[in-house]
Design a protein around this motif. Structure first.
Motif, short mmCIF file in Angstrom:
data_model
loop_
_atom_site.label_atom_id
_atom_site.label_comp_id
_atom_site.label_asym_id
_atom_site.label_seq_id
_atom_site.Cartn_x
_atom_site.Cartn_y
_atom_site.Cartn_z
N LEU A 1 26.48 43.25 32.31
CA LEU A 1 26.55 42.42 33.41
C LEU A 1 27.53 41.30 33.58
O LEU A 1 27.96 40.96 34.57
N GLU A 2 28.39 41.18 32.53
CA GLU A 2 29.39 40.32 32.16
C GLU A 2 30.64 40.75 32.98
O GLU A 2 31.19 40.38 33.89
N ALA A 3 30.78 42.25 32.94
CA ALA A 3 31.62 42.97 33.69
C ALA A 3 31.49 43.15 34.92
O ALA A 3 32.32 43.07 35.93
N ILE A 4 30.15 43.31 35.46
CA ILE A 4 29.78 43.03 36.82
C ILE A 4 30.17 41.96 37.46
O ILE A 4 30.77 41.94 38.58
N VAL A 5 29.92 40.92 36.77
CA VAL A 5 30.20 39.46 37.31
C VAL A 5 31.63 39.46 37.69
O VAL A 5 32.13 38.78 38.67
N THR A 6 32.59 39.73 36.58
CA THR A 6 33.91 39.68 36.74
C THR A 6 34.34 40.53 38.06
O THR A 6 35.44 40.11 38.71
N LEU A 7 33.89 41.91 37.95
CA LEU A 7 34.32 42.77 39.11
C LEU A 7 34.03 42.04 40.39
O LEU A 7 34.77 42.30 41.28
N LEU A 8 32.80 41.53 40.52
CA LEU A 8 32.40 41.05 41.83
C LEU A 8 33.44 39.92 42.22
O LEU A 8 33.56 39.72 43.28
N GLU A 9 33.47 39.04 41.20
CA GLU A 9 34.43 38.03 41.45
C GLU A 9 35.92 38.48 42.12
O GLU A 9 36.40 37.92 42.76
N VAL A 10 36.46 39.43 41.26
CA VAL A 10 37.71 39.99 41.57
C VAL A 10 37.69 40.21 43.10
O VAL A 10 38.43 40.20 44.05
N ALA A 11 36.69 41.31 43.20
CA ALA A 11 36.52 41.51 44.76
C ALA A 11 36.48 40.50 45.86
O ALA A 11 36.92 40.70 46.77
N ALA A 12 35.57 39.36 45.28
CA ALA A 12 35.58 38.15 46.34
C ALA A 12 36.94 37.73 46.62
O ALA A 12 37.39 37.39 47.89
N LEU A 13 37.78 37.68 45.39
CA LEU A 13 39.09 36.88 45.56
C LEU A 13 39.86 37.86 46.36
O LEU A 13 40.65 37.55 47.24
N SER A 14 39.76 39.12 46.27
CA SER A 14 40.62 40.02 47.07
C SER A 14 40.30 40.09 48.56
O SER A 14 41.32 40.16 49.30
N LEU A 15 38.96 39.86 49.00
CA LEU A 15 38.41 39.60 50.24
C LEU A 15 38.92 38.40 50.94
O LEU A 15 38.77 38.13 51.98
N THR A 16 39.00 37.35 50.26
CA THR A 16 39.55 36.04 50.59
C THR A 16 40.81 35.90 51.00
O THR A 16 41.83 35.72 50.12
#
Length: 103
Positions: A32-47
């Motif tokens: 789950l920690e890896a998924i949090v990081t991946l989703l946060e990076v994805a959100a940064l990428s979309l911003t």
């Protein structure tokens, strides 16, 4: 300049008392920690600009693209992370990075 991503560390083995090299291990797609990081990076990428919003489905698609074929993201794990996360805020039916709030 090239980088060597085969990072490792040396430590003394408990069994032999000799130095042993330990390399990075592949993280489980269920971590789950890896998924949090991946989703946060994805959100940064979309911003792409301040206050940008994106659909949940687009966030997940971006995370899967960034994770590549080595990380299998399961819907139930993504749901757990998105229910507990603190880096996104809802704007109508879309999401936005919390720090990108303009109002």
């Amino acid at each position: 300049m090239s980088y060597d991503f085969d990072v490792g560390s040396q430590h003394y083995s408990y069994e032999t008392g000799k130095r042993a090299r330990e390399t990075n291990k592949v993280v489980s797609g269920r971590d789950l920690e890896a998924i949090v990081t991946l989703l946060e990076v994805a959100a940064l990428s979309l911003t792409t600009e301040e206050g940008a919003t994106f659909a949940r489905e687009r966030l997940i698609a971006e995370a899967r693209e960034l994770g590549g074929s080595e990380i299998e993201l399961r819907d139930e794990d993504i749901d757990i992370v998105l229910q507990k996360q603190s880096f996104l805020t809802r704007v109508g039916k879309e999401l936005r990075l919390r720090w990108a709030n303009t109002g």
